[in-house]
Scaffold this active site. Sequence first.
Site, PDB file in Angstrom:
ATOM      1  N   ARG A  93       0.812  -1.202   0.000  1.00 28.60           N
ATOM      2  CA  ARG A  93       0.000   0.000   0.000  1.00 28.60           C
ATOM      3  C   ARG A  93       0.855   1.266   0.000  1.00 28.60           C
ATOM      4  NH1 ARG A  93      -3.523  -0.040   4.751  1.00 28.60           N
ATOM      5  NH2 ARG A  93      -4.332  -2.065   4.182  1.00 28.60           N
ATOM      6  N   TYR A  94       2.139   1.069   0.223  1.00 27.59           N
ATOM      7  CA  TYR A  94       3.091   2.178   0.224  1.00 27.59           C
ATOM      8  C   TYR A  94       4.259   1.792  -0.687  1.00 27.59           C
ATOM      9  CZ  TYR A  94       0.735   3.311   4.670  1.00 27.59           C
ATOM     10  OH  TYR A  94      -0.184   3.603   5.648  1.00 27.59           O
ATOM     11  N   ARG A  97       7.211  -0.090   1.495  1.00 29.66           N
ATOM     12  CA  ARG A  97       6.930  -1.111   2.508  1.00 29.66           C
ATOM     13  C   ARG A  97       5.953  -2.151   1.991  1.00 29.66           C
ATOM     14  NH1 ARG A  97       4.574   3.492   6.170  1.00 29.66           N
ATOM     15  NH2 ARG A  97       5.089   4.583   4.246  1.00 29.66           N
ATOM     16  N   CYS A 106      -3.578 -17.844  14.927  1.00 28.59           N
ATOM     17  CA  CYS A 106      -3.225 -17.011  16.075  1.00 28.59           C
ATOM     18  C   CYS A 106      -3.442 -17.823  17.334  1.00 28.59           C
ATOM     19  CB  CYS A 106      -4.106 -15.764  16.132  1.00 28.59           C
ATOM     20  SG  CYS A 106      -3.555 -14.451  15.019  1.00 28.59           S
ATOM     21  N   CYS A 110      -8.872 -12.760  18.420  1.00 29.79           N
ATOM     22  CA  CYS A 110      -9.404 -11.521  18.990  1.00 29.79           C
ATOM     23  C   CYS A 110     -10.747 -11.229  18.350  1.00 29.79           C
ATOM     24  CB  CYS A 110      -8.458 -10.366  18.728  1.00 29.79           C
ATOM     25  SG  CYS A 110      -6.806 -10.663  19.357  1.00 29.79           S
ATOM     26  N   CYS A 113     -10.549  -8.594  15.636  1.00 26.15           N
ATOM     27  CA  CYS A 113      -9.549  -8.817  14.574  1.00 26.15           C
ATOM     28  C   CYS A 113      -9.989  -8.208  13.246  1.00 26.15           C
ATOM     29  CB  CYS A 113      -9.303 -10.305  14.380  1.00 26.15           C
ATOM     30  SG  CYS A 113      -8.125 -10.655  13.061  1.00 26.15           S
ATOM     31  N   ARG A 115      -8.544  -9.058  10.430  1.00 22.11           N
ATOM     32  CA  ARG A 115      -8.326 -10.073   9.385  1.00 22.11           C
ATOM     33  C   ARG A 115      -9.107 -11.351   9.677  1.00 22.11           C
ATOM     34  NH1 ARG A 115      -2.489  -8.524   9.066  1.00 22.11           N
ATOM     35  NH2 ARG A 115      -2.570  -6.670   7.754  1.00 22.11           N
ATOM     36  N   ASP A 274     -11.020  -0.804  12.998  1.00 21.20           N
ATOM     37  CA  ASP A 274     -11.325  -0.880  11.564  1.00 21.20           C
ATOM     38  C   ASP A 274     -12.788  -1.239  11.328  1.00 21.20           C
ATOM     39  OD1 ASP A 274      -8.812  -0.276  10.374  1.00 21.20           O
ATOM     40  OD2 ASP A 274      -8.094  -2.248  10.990  1.00 21.20           O
ATOM     41  N   ASP A 311      -7.114   3.496   9.598  1.00 21.91           N
ATOM     42  CA  ASP A 311      -6.575   2.898   8.387  1.00 21.91           C
ATOM     43  C   ASP A 311      -7.635   2.935   7.297  1.00 21.91           C
ATOM     44  OD1 ASP A 311      -4.601   1.779   6.896  1.00 21.91           O
ATOM     45  OD2 ASP A 311      -4.327   0.013   8.149  1.00 21.91           O
ATOM     46  N   LYS A 317      -2.767   4.732   6.234  1.00 15.31           N
ATOM     47  CA  LYS A 317      -3.196   5.239   7.539  1.00 15.31           C
ATOM     48  C   LYS A 317      -3.299   6.764   7.528  1.00 15.31           C
ATOM     49  CE  LYS A 317      -1.054   1.262   9.720  1.00 15.31           C
ATOM     50  NZ  LYS A 317      -0.749   0.540   8.467  1.00 15.31           N
TER      51      LYS A 317
HETATM   52  C1  LIG Z   1       0.116  -0.499   8.501  1.00 16.74           C
HETATM   53  C2  LIG Z   1       0.690  -1.003   7.259  1.00 16.74           C
HETATM   54  C3  LIG Z   1       2.041  -0.806   6.953  1.00 16.74           C
HETATM   55  C4  LIG Z   1       2.992  -0.111   7.880  1.00 16.74           C
HETATM   56  O1  LIG Z   1       2.690   1.218   8.132  1.00 16.74           O
HETATM   57  P1  LIG Z   1       3.631   2.041   9.099  1.00 16.74           P
HETATM   58  O2  LIG Z   1       2.924   3.344   9.274  1.00 16.74           O
HETATM   59  O3  LIG Z   1       4.950   2.174   8.408  1.00 16.74           O
HETATM   60  O4  LIG Z   1       3.774   1.269  10.369  1.00 16.74           O
HETATM   61  C5  LIG Z   1       2.502  -1.277   5.754  1.00 16.74           C
HETATM   62  N1  LIG Z   1       1.706  -1.925   4.891  1.00 16.74           N
HETATM   63  C6  LIG Z   1       0.417  -2.133   5.149  1.00 16.74           C
HETATM   64  C7  LIG Z   1      -0.413  -2.860   4.148  1.00 16.74           C
HETATM   65  C8  LIG Z   1      -0.136  -1.694   6.353  1.00 16.74           C
HETATM   66  O5  LIG Z   1      -1.428  -1.931   6.617  1.00 16.74           O
END
Ligand SMILES: *Cc1c(COP(=O)(O)O)cnc(C)c1O
Length: 350
Positions: A93-94, A97, A106, A110, A113, A115, A274, A311, A317
Amino acid sequence: MKKTWKQHLQQSICTLDEFQRRFPQAPIDATACQTFPMRITPYYLGLIRTFDFSDPIYAQCVPQSAELKTPHWLTEDPLAEHAQQPVPGLIQRYPDRVLLITTGQCAVRCRHCMRKRLTKREMNAADHRVQERWIAYLHAHPEIRDVLVSGGDPLLLPEKNLFALLCAIRTVPSVEIIRIATRIPVTLPMRITKTLAQRLAAFSPLYINTHFNHPVEVTPEAAHALKLLADAGLPLGNQTVLLKGINDAPETIETLCRLLLKHRVRPYYLFQCDLVEGTEHFRTPLETGLGIMSYLRGRLSGLGIPHFALDTPENGKIELVPNAILSRTSKSTLLRTSNNKTIHYPEPAP
Ligand SMILES: *Cc1c(COP(=O)(O)O)cnc(C)c1O
C-alpha cells in the site's frame, strides 16, 4: 508444573461445548461463535477477573451476540487488502513497505480482529512456493526497504519456516528493516524464549510490534517475554486498538502506555477500530480517540504517546491529531496548549 507454550496451544478453548462445560454460567453467543471462530489459550483465559463482557479480557476473546450486527459500513475486508496483493499474501500500500500474511493462525482469536476473513477460512501458513514469489517480488522491487512479517501470528509458524523466511528476506540487499507483528507476548508469552529472541536478533535490524490493549495484559509473564526480546537487542513497539468499554477511558490508555515504557516498549499506534464485520459494538466516536490524545499530551512524555490513526483502503493510515492551531497569519499563529491555554507564536520575519 507450568504448561509449555505447546500445551497452552493444545489446551486452548476453541468450541462452544468446551467453553460451556468449563464455564456453565458464563455468557457466550453460539451463533457468534459459529460465525467467527473462537480460540483462547489457558494463559489468556487466566487473565479474566469477572466472567462477563464487562471484563476487558473476556470481551476481547469470548463471542457475543453484538458481533452479529451487520450495518452496511462494516465489511469482511475493510482495507481491501485482498485486492492489493500483487503476489498472494503480499500487500503493498506504500512504495517503500510491504506486509506479508504468513499464516492465518493465532494463539487467541481476537473478537476485534481486522483479518477475520483469514480465520473464518482457516488459512494455513503460506507455502514454500508462495514464499518464493514474495522473495522474487522483493528482488524485482528494490524500492521496498521495509518488510512487515504479519499474519495471523508469525511467531506461531514452525521455527524452521519462520527462520527460512527471514533468511530469504535477508538475501534481498534492498530490504533494510524487517518488522514482526505479533500478539504472542500478550496471548502466549511463554512462547518467547531466550533462544528464540537471540535467533530473531540475528536478523537485525528487526523490530517487533506487539498488541497490548489493556494494562491487565501486562503480567509478569508478558513482562518477562518483553525483557527477553529487549535484552536480545530487538526494538519493541506496540499497536493498541481503541475498543469501547475495554480501553476507551483516557486513564486506561495512560496506564497502559506507562507500563509499556517501563518494559521498554514504545507505544507506536493507537488505532481506531477498523470497519470490519462483527465490531460495531467496539467502535468509538473519533472524538474519543482525539480526547485521549489531548489527555495524554502534557501528562505523559512524548516517548509514551502513540500516534492515533485510522486505516483506509488503498490510501493507508491517516493520523488524527487534536487541533492545536487555532488561527494563523503570516506574522503570528494562535496555538492551543495541552492545558487549554491559548498562546501567540511569532513567525520569523520575512
Ligand atoms: C500499517 C501497514 C504498513 C505499515 O505502516 P507504518 O505506518 O509504516 O507502520 C505497511 N503496509 C500495510 C499494508 C499496512 O497496513
